[in-house]
Structure formats: C-alpha cells, structure tokens
Motif scaffolding. Structure first.
Motif, PDB file in Angstrom:
ATOM      1  N   ASP A 269      -1.916   0.850 116.263  1.00 31.19           N
ATOM      2  CA  ASP A 269      -0.828   1.581 115.572  1.00 31.19           C
ATOM      3  C   ASP A 269       0.503   1.314 116.267  1.00 31.19           C
ATOM      4  O   ASP A 269       1.768   1.918 116.050  1.00 31.19           O
ATOM      5  CB  ASP A 269      -1.076   3.103 115.934  1.00 31.19           C
ATOM      6  N   VAL A 270       0.609   0.539 117.342  1.00 31.48           N
ATOM      7  CA  VAL A 270       1.792   0.105 118.074  1.00 31.48           C
ATOM      8  C   VAL A 270       2.396  -1.224 117.697  1.00 31.48           C
ATOM      9  O   VAL A 270       1.612  -2.199 117.815  1.00 31.48           O
ATOM     10  CB  VAL A 270       1.690   0.379 119.557  1.00 31.48           C
ATOM     11  N   GLU A 271       3.522  -1.299 117.182  1.00 27.49           N
ATOM     12  CA  GLU A 271       3.861  -2.724 117.051  1.00 27.49           C
ATOM     13  C   GLU A 271       4.652  -3.061 118.046  1.00 27.49           C
ATOM     14  O   GLU A 271       4.297  -4.409 118.603  1.00 27.49           O
ATOM     15  CB  GLU A 271       5.118  -2.455 115.679  1.00 27.49           C
ATOM     16  N   TYR A 272       5.459  -2.466 118.686  1.00 31.07           N
ATOM     17  CA  TYR A 272       6.035  -2.726 120.170  1.00 31.07           C
ATOM     18  C   TYR A 272       5.958  -1.765 121.178  1.00 31.07           C
ATOM     19  O   TYR A 272       6.229  -0.464 120.743  1.00 31.07           O
ATOM     20  CB  TYR A 272       7.642  -3.202 119.866  1.00 31.07           C
ATOM     21  N   ALA A 273       5.801  -2.021 122.102  1.00 28.27           N
ATOM     22  CA  ALA A 273       5.689  -1.084 123.519  1.00 28.27           C
ATOM     23  C   ALA A 273       6.632  -1.557 124.420  1.00 28.27           C
ATOM     24  O   ALA A 273       6.392  -2.709 124.947  1.00 28.27           O
ATOM     25  CB  ALA A 273       4.430  -0.572 123.826  1.00 28.27           C
ATOM     26  N   ILE A 274       7.944  -1.016 124.984  1.00 28.78           N
ATOM     27  CA  ILE A 274       8.597  -1.348 125.863  1.00 28.78           C
ATOM     28  C   ILE A 274       9.006  -0.624 126.947  1.00 28.78           C
ATOM     29  O   ILE A 274       8.897   0.468 127.054  1.00 28.78           O
ATOM     30  CB  ILE A 274      10.103  -1.587 125.187  1.00 28.78           C
ATOM     31  N   PHE A 275       8.715  -1.071 128.293  1.00 25.47           N
ATOM     32  CA  PHE A 275       8.570  -0.266 129.351  1.00 25.47           C
ATOM     33  C   PHE A 275      10.055  -0.276 129.757  1.00 25.47           C
ATOM     34  O   PHE A 275      10.485  -1.307 130.283  1.00 25.47           O
ATOM     35  CB  PHE A 275       7.790  -0.889 130.532  1.00 25.47           C
ATOM     36  N   GLU A 276      10.812   0.851 129.896  1.00 26.98           N
ATOM     37  CA  GLU A 276      12.188   1.025 130.332  1.00 26.98           C
ATOM     38  C   GLU A 276      12.346   1.030 131.799  1.00 26.98           C
ATOM     39  O   GLU A 276      11.539   1.152 132.306  1.00 26.98           O
ATOM     40  CB  GLU A 276      12.722   2.136 129.638  1.00 26.98           C
ATOM     41  N   THR A 277      13.479   0.720 131.941  1.00 23.61           N
ATOM     42  CA  THR A 277      14.053   0.660 133.279  1.00 23.61           C
ATOM     43  C   THR A 277      13.766   2.007 134.092  1.00 23.61           C
ATOM     44  O   THR A 277      13.676   2.203 135.437  1.00 23.61           O
ATOM     45  CB  THR A 277      15.511   0.300 133.624  1.00 23.61           C
ATOM     46  N   ASN A 278      13.873   2.895 133.291  1.00 28.36           N
ATOM     47  CA  ASN A 278      13.618   4.547 133.922  1.00 28.36           C
ATOM     48  C   ASN A 278      12.405   4.820 134.244  1.00 28.36           C
ATOM     49  O   ASN A 278      11.949   6.051 134.259  1.00 28.36           O
ATOM     50  CB  ASN A 278      14.258   5.599 133.255  1.00 28.36           C
ATOM     51  N   GLY A 279      11.393   3.909 133.780  1.00 26.56           N
ATOM     52  CA  GLY A 279       9.974   4.195 133.830  1.00 26.56           C
ATOM     53  C   GLY A 279       9.179   4.822 132.747  1.00 26.56           C
ATOM     54  O   GLY A 279       7.948   5.205 132.702  1.00 26.56           O
ATOM     55  N   GLU A 280       9.997   5.017 131.682  1.00 28.64           N
ATOM     56  CA  GLU A 280       9.264   5.674 130.302  1.00 28.64           C
ATOM     57  C   GLU A 280       8.959   4.370 129.338  1.00 28.64           C
ATOM     58  O   GLU A 280       9.457   3.320 129.828  1.00 28.64           O
ATOM     59  CB  GLU A 280      10.380   6.247 129.844  1.00 28.64           C
ATOM     60  N   LEU A 281       8.019   4.735 128.528  1.00 26.27           N
ATOM     61  CA  LEU A 281       7.541   3.791 127.599  1.00 26.27           C
ATOM     62  C   LEU A 281       8.018   4.278 126.368  1.00 26.27           C
ATOM     63  O   LEU A 281       7.815   5.132 125.578  1.00 26.27           O
ATOM     64  CB  LEU A 281       6.137   3.832 127.520  1.00 26.27           C
ATOM     65  N   SER A 282       9.142   3.151 125.562  1.00 20.25           N
ATOM     66  CA  SER A 282       9.456   3.376 124.290  1.00 20.25           C
ATOM     67  C   SER A 282       8.493   2.521 123.268  1.00 20.25           C
ATOM     68  O   SER A 282       8.044   1.356 123.490  1.00 20.25           O
ATOM     69  CB  SER A 282      10.745   2.734 124.170  1.00 20.25           C
ATOM     70  N   ILE A 283       8.332   3.177 122.320  1.00 16.06           N
ATOM     71  CA  ILE A 283       7.028   2.737 121.265  1.00 16.06           C
ATOM     72  C   ILE A 283       7.796   2.674 119.972  1.00 16.06           C
ATOM     73  O   ILE A 283       8.353   3.730 119.372  1.00 16.06           O
ATOM     74  CB  ILE A 283       5.913   3.636 121.254  1.00 16.06           C
ATOM     75  N   LEU A 284       7.652   1.344 119.358  1.00 16.54           N
ATOM     76  CA  LEU A 284       8.063   1.388 117.982  1.00 16.54           C
ATOM     77  C   LEU A 284       6.560   1.412 117.139  1.00 16.54           C
ATOM     78  O   LEU A 284       5.811   0.206 117.341  1.00 16.54           O
ATOM     79  CB  LEU A 284       8.978  -0.060 117.746  1.00 16.54           C
ATOM     80  N   PRO A 285       6.377   2.214 116.305  1.00 18.46           N
ATOM     81  CA  PRO A 285       4.933   2.288 115.601  1.00 18.46           C
ATOM     82  C   PRO A 285       4.957   1.075 114.336  1.00 18.46           C
ATOM     83  O   PRO A 285       6.074   0.759 113.995  1.00 18.46           O
ATOM     84  CB  PRO A 285       4.938   3.791 114.807  1.00 18.46           C
ATOM     85  N   ALA A 286       3.859   0.849 114.142  1.00 11.58           N
ATOM     86  CA  ALA A 286       3.224  -0.216 113.262  1.00 11.58           C
ATOM     87  C   ALA A 286       3.567   0.715 111.805  1.00 11.58           C
ATOM     88  O   ALA A 286       3.939   1.698 111.709  1.00 11.58           O
ATOM     89  CB  ALA A 286       2.038  -0.521 113.173  1.00 11.58           C
ATOM     90  N   SER A 287       3.927  -0.189 110.529  1.00  8.43           N
ATOM     91  CA  SER A 287       4.016   0.491 109.434  1.00  8.43           C
ATOM     92  C   SER A 287       3.293   1.609 109.114  1.00  8.43           C
ATOM     93  O   SER A 287       3.589   2.546 108.458  1.00  8.43           O
ATOM     94  CB  SER A 287       4.029  -0.654 108.359  1.00  8.43           C
ATOM     95  N   ALA A 288       1.887   1.222 109.215  1.00  6.62           N
ATOM     96  CA  ALA A 288       0.940   2.300 108.809  1.00  6.62           C
ATOM     97  C   ALA A 288       0.927   3.431 109.736  1.00  6.62           C
ATOM     98  O   ALA A 288       0.604   4.705 109.139  1.00  6.62           O
ATOM     99  CB  ALA A 288      -0.527   1.526 108.836  1.00  6.62           C
TER     100      ALA A 288
END
Length: 236
Positions: A132-151
């Motif tokens: 379900d995760v298209e992209y997951a980016i580990f940010e410099t502040n230790g948080e995970l940003s997620i761009l979900p897949a289309s579905a």
C-alpha cells in the motif's frame, strides 16, 4: 539566606531562562528536533538543572553558558539557510527507504533502521502492508513520510476525473529557497535552461522563488514566491 531558599530562587530563575530561550528559538525546537536542537536542548537542560542546585558558583556563569548555546543554535540555523551543503552535512537529508512498495535495503541500512522499525512506523501511519506504500521517506527529524499507492489512497474529487493517471509520482521540487535542485532536474531529464524558460525568469530570477514544484503528469508548475504579498500561482 538559607540554602533551601537559594535552591528555590535559582530553580525559578533557571526555568525562566529556559522559557525565554525556548521562545526565542521558536516552535521548531519542539516540533522538528534535529541533531543540533537535540544537543542544544540537552546542554541547556543540564546547565539549568545544575544552576538550580548550585548556590556556590556565581549565577551569571550559568546565564553566560546558556546564552552561548543559544547563540550557537541561532548561528547554525542562519548558516544552514545560506549554505545548503553545510545543512546537509549537519542535519542530513531525507532518504527514500521504500520505493514502489519495495524496501531499498541500502538506504534502510543508512538510516540505522531495522525492518521491524520500518513496519512499525508504517503501521503507525495506518499502512499495514508495504504494497500500500508507493514511497516512504525517512525525514531528517526522524519521522517517516508516506505517499500511498493508488489503491490505498483516500477518495478525493480529483479521482473522479477520467484523465487522472493511476501511477503515483513524487513531486519534483526544482527550486527550493531560491536555489535550483540539480539532482532533481537530472532525475526528470531536464536542465536549468529548460527550467528558466518554463519559469520565465532570468539567471537571477530564481532567487525570488521560495518553492517551485513540477508536476510531470499535468506538465504544470506550482510556484511560491518569497514575497508574502504575492500569492502562489500555477503556471502552465
């Protein structure tokens, strides 16, 4: 003066000093804690706690020490704004650890995260499977940003448009804080001449742009200027 009274007075003074410094540093000291903020926060807390119980050393020694850490944090923040390379060395940079639902093992090792750590952060964000995760980016502040897949995306009004592409792409931030991001340009197969022509700016014109994001699907730009009076506009 009794020692207990001194401890009370110094504790209140240390608290007031910490409060003033925290207000001057801004909300980012709490909201987005990076390496420098973490080190400065620990140091200020240690100095304040020692000040509260040490009634033999002159009080102004602690005020000077706390002021030095405050000035250091402000100096680092100002230098980071003007020198992106210094900022990347000091704070690091975002790292893509999931791409198209697959774990980038090399990047995962760079972030010192385990697979269980990654899965736990995804579950916290509401995604229980990596498909379900298209992209997951580990940010410099230790948080995970997620761009979900289309579905896995929530339904929006844009999904009712038949011309919408099913493929989800990361936004291309081509200009950030008045500086052209050459790596992003190279990834989308463009150069600075193309960018300046599309933005209709001269060589020095990009310095007035706070953020310019390119949508490769719609072939449009979302531009935000440093001038607060000039609203963000979309240029085709």
């Amino acid at each position: 003066m009794p020692d207990v009274v001194k401890v009370v007075i110094f504790s209140v003074a240390a608290f007031v000093m910490l409060f003033i410094i925290s207000k001057l540093l801004g909300k980012k000291q709490i909201a987005e804690l990076n390496f420098v903020d973490y080190a400065v926060g620990i140091s200020l807390g240690s100095i304040a706690s020692e000040w509260a119980t040490d009634y033999e050393s002159p009080w102004y020694h602690y005020v000077i020490a706390m002021a030095i850490f405050f000035v250091f944090d402000i100096a680092v923040m100002l230098i980071s704004r003007k020198a992106p390379l210094f900022k990347r060395i000091l704070h690091g940079f975002p790292v893509v650890i999931v791409q198209h639902g697959k774990i980038c093992y090399r990047n995962l090792k760079r972030t010192k995260l385990s697979v269980n750590d990654l899965l736990g952060m995804c579950r916290t964000a509401g995604y229980f499977t990596l498909s379900d995760v298209e992209y997951a980016i580990f940010e410099t502040n230790g948080e995970l940003s997620i761009l979900p897949a289309s579905a896995a995306r929530q339904v929006t009004m844009g999904d009712y448009r038949p011309e919408c592409d099913e493929r989800v792409l990361l936004p291309a931030h081509l200009v950030v804080d008045g500086r052209v991001c050459g790596e992003i340009l190279e990834q989308i197969g463009k150069d600075e001449d193309w960018l300046r022509q599309r933005l209709q700016v001269r060589e020095q014109g990009v310095h007035d742009i706070l953020l310019a994001t390119y949508d490769s699907v719609q072939d449009t730009f979302d531009i935000h200027y440093k001038n607060e009076l000039e609203a963000a506009l979309e240029t085709k």
